[in-house]
Scaffold this motif. Structure first.
Motif, PDB file in Angstrom:
ATOM      1  N   ILE A 375       0.841  -1.197   0.000  1.00 17.76           N
ATOM      2  CA  ILE A 375       0.000   0.000   0.000  1.00 17.76           C
ATOM      3  C   ILE A 375       0.873   1.243   0.000  1.00 17.76           C
ATOM      4  CG2 ILE A 375      -1.804   1.256   1.236  1.00 17.76           C
ATOM      5  CD1 ILE A 375      -2.676  -1.434   0.042  1.00 17.76           C
ATOM      6  N   ARG A 376       1.835   1.265   0.914  1.00 14.46           N
ATOM      7  CA  ARG A 376       2.741   2.415   0.978  1.00 14.46           C
ATOM      8  C   ARG A 376       3.950   2.078   1.860  1.00 14.46           C
ATOM      9  NH1 ARG A 376      -1.796   3.967   3.880  1.00 14.46           N
ATOM     10  NH2 ARG A 376      -2.468   5.284   2.163  1.00 14.46           N
ATOM     11  N   THR A 377       5.026   2.813   1.627  1.00 15.08           N
ATOM     12  CA  THR A 377       6.144   2.830   2.555  1.00 15.08           C
ATOM     13  C   THR A 377       5.941   4.017   3.485  1.00 15.08           C
ATOM     14  OG1 THR A 377       7.692   1.779   1.030  1.00 15.08           O
ATOM     15  CG2 THR A 377       8.636   3.104   2.800  1.00 15.08           C
ATOM     16  N   ILE A 378       5.975   3.775   4.768  1.00 10.52           N
ATOM     17  CA  ILE A 378       5.674   4.820   5.742  1.00 10.52           C
ATOM     18  C   ILE A 378       6.938   5.630   6.037  1.00 10.52           C
ATOM     19  CG2 ILE A 378       4.921   5.243   8.122  1.00 10.52           C
ATOM     20  CD1 ILE A 378       3.241   2.629   7.804  1.00 10.52           C
ATOM     21  N   THR A 379       6.796   6.941   5.942  1.00 10.23           N
ATOM     22  CA  THR A 379       7.922   7.829   6.214  1.00 10.23           C
ATOM     23  C   THR A 379       8.063   8.019   7.720  1.00 10.23           C
ATOM     24  OG1 THR A 379       7.577   9.010   4.122  1.00 10.23           O
ATOM     25  CG2 THR A 379       8.898  10.113   5.810  1.00 10.23           C
ATOM     26  N   LEU A 380       9.204   7.645   8.228  1.00  7.10           N
ATOM     27  CA  LEU A 380       9.472   7.781   9.656  1.00  7.10           C
ATOM     28  C   LEU A 380      10.223   9.082   9.935  1.00  7.10           C
ATOM     29  CD1 LEU A 380      10.569   4.101  10.423  1.00  7.10           C
ATOM     30  CD2 LEU A 380       8.331   5.151  10.824  1.00  7.10           C
ATOM     31  N   PRO A 381      10.218   9.550  11.180  1.00  6.72           N
ATOM     32  CA  PRO A 381      10.847  10.834  11.504  1.00  6.72           C
ATOM     33  C   PRO A 381      12.363  10.852  11.348  1.00  6.72           C
ATOM     34  CG  PRO A 381       9.282  10.173  13.211  1.00  6.72           C
ATOM     35  CD  PRO A 381       9.482   8.987  12.320  1.00  6.72           C
ATOM     36  N   GLY A 382      12.981   9.699  11.260  1.00  9.62           N
ATOM     37  CA  GLY A 382      14.433   9.641  11.147  1.00  9.62           C
ATOM     38  C   GLY A 382      14.908   8.211  11.193  1.00  9.62           C
ATOM     39  N   LYS A 383      16.195   8.030  11.466  1.00  7.98           N
ATOM     40  CA  LYS A 383      16.772   6.699  11.590  1.00  7.98           C
ATOM     41  C   LYS A 383      16.715   6.274  13.054  1.00  7.98           C
ATOM     42  CE  LYS A 383      19.900   7.036   7.630  1.00  7.98           C
ATOM     43  NZ  LYS A 383      21.307   6.937   7.175  1.00  7.98           N
ATOM     44  N   GLY A 384      16.042   5.148  13.297  1.00  9.79           N
ATOM     45  CA  GLY A 384      15.896   4.689  14.670  1.00  9.79           C
ATOM     46  C   GLY A 384      14.993   3.487  14.752  1.00  9.79           C
ATOM     47  N   THR A 385      14.222   3.422  15.815  1.00  8.03           N
ATOM     48  CA  THR A 385      13.357   2.281  16.081  1.00  8.03           C
ATOM     49  C   THR A 385      11.904   2.725  16.087  1.00  8.03           C
ATOM     50  OG1 THR A 385      15.080   1.309  17.468  1.00  8.03           O
ATOM     51  CG2 THR A 385      12.855   0.418  17.696  1.00  8.03           C
ATOM     52  N   ALA A 386      11.086   2.100  15.250  1.00  8.06           N
ATOM     53  CA  ALA A 386       9.637   2.352  15.233  1.00  8.06           C
ATOM     54  C   ALA A 386       8.933   1.109  15.742  1.00  8.06           C
ATOM     55  CB  ALA A 386       9.163   2.697  13.825  1.00  8.06           C
ATOM     56  N   SER A 387       7.998   1.281  16.639  1.00  9.09           N
ATOM     57  CA  SER A 387       7.227   0.159  17.173  1.00  9.09           C
ATOM     58  C   SER A 387       5.765   0.563  17.286  1.00  9.09           C
ATOM     59  CB  SER A 387       7.772  -0.269  18.535  1.00  9.09           C
ATOM     60  OG  SER A 387       7.737   0.803  19.446  1.00  9.09           O
ATOM     61  N   GLY A 388       4.894  -0.447  17.306  1.00  4.76           N
ATOM     62  CA  GLY A 388       3.460  -0.169  17.351  1.00  4.76           C
ATOM     63  C   GLY A 388       2.785  -0.622  16.075  1.00  4.76           C
ATOM     64  N   PHE A 389       1.983   0.278  15.457  1.00  8.82           N
ATOM     65  CA  PHE A 389       1.218  -0.062  14.254  1.00  8.82           C
ATOM     66  C   PHE A 389       0.364  -1.302  14.506  1.00  8.82           C
ATOM     67  CE2 PHE A 389       4.957   2.146  12.520  1.00  8.82           C
ATOM     68  CZ  PHE A 389       4.343   3.138  11.771  1.00  8.82           C
ATOM     69  N   SER A 390      -0.282  -1.362  15.649  1.00  7.70           N
ATOM     70  CA  SER A 390      -1.127  -2.516  15.952  1.00  7.70           C
ATOM     71  C   SER A 390      -2.446  -2.047  16.552  1.00  7.70           C
ATOM     72  CB  SER A 390      -0.411  -3.471  16.919  1.00  7.70           C
ATOM     73  OG  SER A 390      -0.145  -2.836  18.146  1.00  7.70           O
ATOM     74  N   GLY A 391      -3.444  -2.864  16.359  1.00  7.35           N
ATOM     75  CA  GLY A 391      -4.762  -2.544  16.892  1.00  7.35           C
ATOM     76  C   GLY A 391      -5.772  -3.559  16.407  1.00  7.35           C
ATOM     77  N   LYS A 392      -7.028  -3.277  16.677  1.00  8.16           N
ATOM     78  CA  LYS A 392      -8.099  -4.162  16.231  1.00  8.16           C
ATOM     79  C   LYS A 392      -8.420  -3.903  14.761  1.00  8.16           C
ATOM     80  CE  LYS A 392     -10.181  -4.818  20.789  1.00  8.16           C
ATOM     81  NZ  LYS A 392      -9.084  -4.189  21.548  1.00  8.16           N
ATOM     82  N   GLU A 393      -9.119  -4.849  14.148  1.00  8.96           N
ATOM     83  CA  GLU A 393      -9.388  -4.757  12.714  1.00  8.96           C
ATOM     84  C   GLU A 393     -10.167  -3.497  12.351  1.00  8.96           C
ATOM     85  OE1 GLU A 393     -11.199  -7.531   9.076  1.00  8.96           O
ATOM     86  OE2 GLU A 393     -11.486  -8.107  11.182  1.00  8.96           O
ATOM     87  N   ASN A 394     -11.085  -3.074  13.217  1.00 13.12           N
ATOM     88  CA  ASN A 394     -11.949  -1.935  12.893  1.00 13.12           C
ATOM     89  C   ASN A 394     -11.419  -0.599  13.391  1.00 13.12           C
ATOM     90  OD1 ASN A 394     -13.858  -3.611  11.608  1.00 13.12           O
ATOM     91  ND2 ASN A 394     -14.810  -4.114  13.579  1.00 13.12           N
ATOM     92  N   ASP A 395     -10.256  -0.594  13.992  1.00 16.76           N
ATOM     93  CA  ASP A 395      -9.682   0.674  14.448  1.00 16.76           C
ATOM     94  C   ASP A 395      -9.337   1.545  13.242  1.00 16.76           C
ATOM     95  OD1 ASP A 395      -9.877  -0.087  17.067  1.00 16.76           O
ATOM     96  OD2 ASP A 395      -7.754  -0.621  17.300  1.00 16.76           O
ATOM     97  N   LYS A 396      -9.785   2.797  13.276  1.00 12.12           N
ATOM     98  CA  LYS A 396      -9.466   3.718  12.185  1.00 12.12           C
ATOM     99  C   LYS A 396      -8.073   4.323  12.363  1.00 12.12           C
ATOM    100  CE  LYS A 396     -14.287   4.988  11.314  1.00 12.12           C
ATOM    101  NZ  LYS A 396     -15.275   6.089  11.279  1.00 12.12           N
ATOM    102  N   ASP A 397      -7.751   4.613  13.611  1.00 17.40           N
ATOM    103  CA  ASP A 397      -6.452   5.202  13.907  1.00 17.40           C
ATOM    104  C   ASP A 397      -5.603   4.219  14.707  1.00 17.40           C
ATOM    105  OD1 ASP A 397      -6.839   7.775  12.718  1.00 17.40           O
ATOM    106  OD2 ASP A 397      -8.128   8.306  14.416  1.00 17.40           O
ATOM    107  N   LEU A 398      -4.344   4.129  14.326  1.00 13.83           N
ATOM    108  CA  LEU A 398      -3.384   3.309  15.050  1.00 13.83           C
ATOM    109  C   LEU A 398      -2.317   4.235  15.630  1.00 13.83           C
ATOM    110  CD1 LEU A 398      -2.912   0.495  12.376  1.00 13.83           C
ATOM    111  CD2 LEU A 398      -4.550   0.539  14.264  1.00 13.83           C
ATOM    112  N   TYR A 399      -1.466   3.680  16.462  1.00 14.33           N
ATOM    113  CA  TYR A 399      -0.426   4.494  17.094  1.00 14.33           C
ATOM    114  C   TYR A 399       0.915   3.787  16.960  1.00 14.33           C
ATOM    115  CZ  TYR A 399      -4.398   6.975  19.036  1.00 14.33           C
ATOM    116  OH  TYR A 399      -5.568   7.690  19.168  1.00 14.33           O
ATOM    117  N   TYR A 400       1.951   4.585  16.831  1.00 21.49           N
ATOM    118  CA  TYR A 400       3.296   4.020  16.837  1.00 21.49           C
ATOM    119  C   TYR A 400       4.230   4.986  17.541  1.00 21.49           C
ATOM    120  CZ  TYR A 400       4.663   7.071  12.886  1.00 21.49           C
ATOM    121  OH  TYR A 400       4.950   8.147  12.083  1.00 21.49           O
ATOM    122  N   SER A 401       5.336   4.448  18.023  1.00 16.46           N
ATOM    123  CA  SER A 401       6.341   5.285  18.664  1.00 16.46           C
ATOM    124  C   SER A 401       7.622   5.247  17.850  1.00 16.46           C
ATOM    125  CB  SER A 401       6.608   4.810  20.095  1.00 16.46           C
ATOM    126  OG  SER A 401       7.192   3.518  20.091  1.00 16.46           O
TER     127      SER A 401
END
Length: 703
Positions: A375-401
């Protein structure tokens, strides 16, 4: 759990002409008796005169602990800036910390620590925007050492089972609440270990336990896990044994359900690597169907869609791949996201799959649909560690750190349809990333292997070999050490310190091959990689022996213990924390037998025994050697890596140390392997670590 060292928020004067070693008089350690004891392995006799220290319930052991604690406390009292450092730590720690929100039933939940609270509090907000405290672990105990270990809601979100740990123990208890009213609705479930609660509708939940050990609960071997089902409204004594025991003996097991509650999965293993996988189709009332037998591979379910089950596996894919199979033909696996040159992990939420790739320990993220279409490559704020991008199937918004060594962990809200990210929560930390450098270098280990290392420091630092440096490592169990921010390290760097982290073999940074290259008969690769990292830093002028501290915890404690006995000249200070230090006997305690994939055991073969003996820290302390100034770290409730490892290592070092470099053992009370420590305990430990390191590096005073 990684608890790195820190540096105070005040400037220092480094006095190389007046080291702590020359200031110390010859240390008189508490007397540690020796009792003749030996074991024979394949015809070789191994002496173990400190075996008696393995009995944590014995009066003699308790007396020894008290005398060592008093000795350590007395030594700390001579460090003039110890309390001042702790005060600085307390000040920097005092900022609001808020976790990413998650929805359960009619509420949105989130964790928050106001700054210096012992434990984070679980809050919730209703549909009208009213926020209240849901669970406050700070009220579990007077001293803040009873922690919230896990929270599990049923699908509707109207029932919750939360587990808690007393004093950091791996043995947990579960309390069941009506989530809407917060009222307790059942008796407390006892003796839960290496398990949460997995709900089956509103009927009850599955959980794992072990038979109550004979003797000490903190040291006795727990070798066969059992899975029970607790039906609400009944006594725990009536709970149904689902699987386990003599007919299906495994060290680790867990039963969990798919989000739609159609499938029931059983994951079973005998070690920390490799697992069996079984599935029941509850819709069609099947028995458990074997998806994977044996322990050659790691395969774990990610999600389900109708008749299809999605799983991550390293079978035929050392760097992992995502596959799917139909429940009606479970042996036919089809790639959804094939293996690449970079290690893959995935999460799901909002109806999509998020592929997190690790390249040289740094994260990139791609978003896919369930057919494997990018679908897409997600642009991250920089070089580091991204975690999260999880939730229930019907969640419209997800969260990551997102975080790295010079970027405080920031939470982003991500819309799965538009791909738009926005800052959700940015911590207010007294730290400006623009003033710092986080560089990645590559160095060569003893056998020619190329190893990455992150080196972090303040801009303008002179490479004159006099910079206090922490070399931190782990190197085992397929665990990847990726960049993450810590206020502890921030203060260290703010005042001229260097924090260096090599991604040594034994970890998972480059997949299964990288992990296996640091296991069993190749374990010494890990130590050689760490040694080469220290040599690189010294050769390039970042630091020198007199300003280097080695740090690691758990398997990393073994790393430090093995490194300092192999190369006692490498560093000035060593911090083996909660370490696996007696490699001939680690498998005799608690869950230690499950670590055999990484270590092998002394009973496996003569060759394996001799290899373990050749590097085991307890067996390799030698008379006439000057070892680094050492603070051995353990906790009285550590039932993961029992304190006996640290007791025996410290006793050996104190007996055989040939110079005035001190050997201390710091024993935290009402604490375990690391998880669940109170804020005061963490600050206290880091304050002692820091002040000890600075003192032994020859720092005269603080401005």
């Amino acid at each position: 759990m990684k608890i790195p060292l820190i540096f105070s928020a005040i400037a220092i004067l480094i006095g190389t002409s007046c080291s702590a070693q020359t200031m110390n008089k010859k240390l008189k350690y508490p007397e540690t008796k020796k009792i003749a004891h030996s074991d024979t392995y394949f015809g070789t006799v191994v002496q173990d005169p400190y075996r008696w220290l393995e009995d944590d319930q014995a009066k003699d052991t308790k007396d020894w602990v008290q005398r060592e604690a008093a000795f350590t406390k007395n030594y700390f009292s001579r460090i003039p800036y110890r309390e001042e450092i702790k005060a600085q730590l307390k000040d920097i720690w005092n900022y609001e910390k808020i976790g990413a929100p998650f929805k359960e039933g009619d509420f949105t939940y989130f964790y928050k620590n106001d700054g210096l609270q012992a434990q984070a509090v679980l809050y919730r907000t209703d549909k009208n925007g009213n926020t209240e405290v849901f669970l406050d672990p700070n009220k579990f105990s007077a001293d803040g050492t009873t922690s919230l270990a896990g929270v599990s809601f049923n699908k509707k979100g109207n029932l919750v089972a939360y587990s808690f740990s007393e004093g950091g123990s791996d043995w947990h208890k579960i309390i069941i609440l009506d989530a809407n009213t917060k009222e307790k609705i059942d008796e407390t479930i006892q003796d839960v270990k290496f398990s949460g609660a997995s709900w089956l509708g509103e009927e009850g939940f599955f959980y794992g336990s072990y038979d109550k050990p004979k003797g000490s609960e903190l040291t006795a071997k727990t070798d066969s896990q059992k899975v029970y089902f607790h039906k609400l409204g009944t006594k725990q004594s009536e709970d149904q044994l689902i699987i386990g025991g003599e007919n299906f003996k495994r060290r680790y097991m867990g039963i969990y359900l798919s989000e739609d509650e159609r499938y029931e999965f059983l994951n079973a293993a005998n070690a920390t690597n490799g697992n069996e996988l079984y599935v029941k189709d509850l819709k069609n009332n099947t028995d458990f169907i074997a998806i994977q037998k044996g322990y050659d591979f790691n395969t774990n379910v990610v999600d389900t869609k109708g008749d299809f089950i999605y799983a991550m596996t390293d079978k035929d894919a050392p760097n992992m791949r995502l596959v799917k199979f139909n429940i009606n033909s479970p042996t036919v696996w089809t790639d959804v996201i094939p293996e690449t040159e970079n290690v893959l992990s995935v999460s799901t939420g909002g109806g999509y799959i998020f592929a997190k790739y690790m390249k040289d320990a740094l994260t990139s993220v791609d978003q896919f649909d369930y057919d494997g279409k990018l679908i897409r490559t997600i642009t991250l704020p920089g070089k580091g560690t991204a975690s999260g991008f999880s939730g229930k199937e019907n969640d419209k918004d997800l969260y990551y750190s997102f975080t790295n060594y010079i970027t405080p962990g920031t939470t982003f809200k991500f819309n799965a349809e538009s791909g738009r990210s926005e800052v959700f929560q940015k911590p207010k930390v007294k730290f400006n990333p623009e003033n710092f450098v986080s560089e990645q270098v590559f160095y060569t280990s003893k056998d020619g292997t190329r190893i990455p290392m992150m080196i972090n420091y303040k801009k303008g630092l002179k490479m004159d070999g006099k910079n206090p440096t922490i070399l931190y490592g782990y190197g085992g169990f397929n665990i990847s050490i990726t960049p993450s921010f810590s206020v502890v390290n921030a203060i260290w760097m703010e005042n001229g310190g260097i924090y260096a982290v090599p991604n040594i073999r034994g970890g998972g940074e480059y997949g299964k091959k990288w992990h296996d290259a640091g296991t069993k008969m190749q374990k010494k690769n890990v130590f050689e990689d760490f040694i080469a990292a220290g040599e690189y830093l010294q050769k390039k002028g970042y630091t020198s022996k007199n300003f280097m501290a080695l740090s690691g915890r758990s398997n990393g404690g073994l790393l430090v213990g093995a490194t300092m006995t192999m190369r006692p000249d490498l560093a000035k200070v060593a911090f083996p924390g909660v370490g696996v230090l007696d490699m001939l006997r680690y498998n005799k305690f608690t869950a230690g037998a499950g670590w055999s994939y990484d270590y092998g055991t002394a009973e496996d073969s003569k060759e394996m025994f001799e290899y373990l003996k050749s590097y085991s820290p307890v067996q390799n302390v030698r008379k006439g050697v000057c070892y680094p100034a050492t603070m051995v770290i353990t906790s009285d409730h550590d039932d993961r890596v029992v304190p006996a490892h640290s007791f025996k290592f410290a006793a050996n070092l104190q007996e055989k140390q040939s110079c005035n470099n001190p050997v201390l053992i710091r024993i935290e009370t009402n604490a375990g392997h690391g998880a669940g420590k109170s804020t005061d305990q963490i600050i206290g430990e880091n304050g002692d670590l820091l002040s000890f390191a600075l003192y032994e590096m020859g720092i005269k005073k603080l401005k």
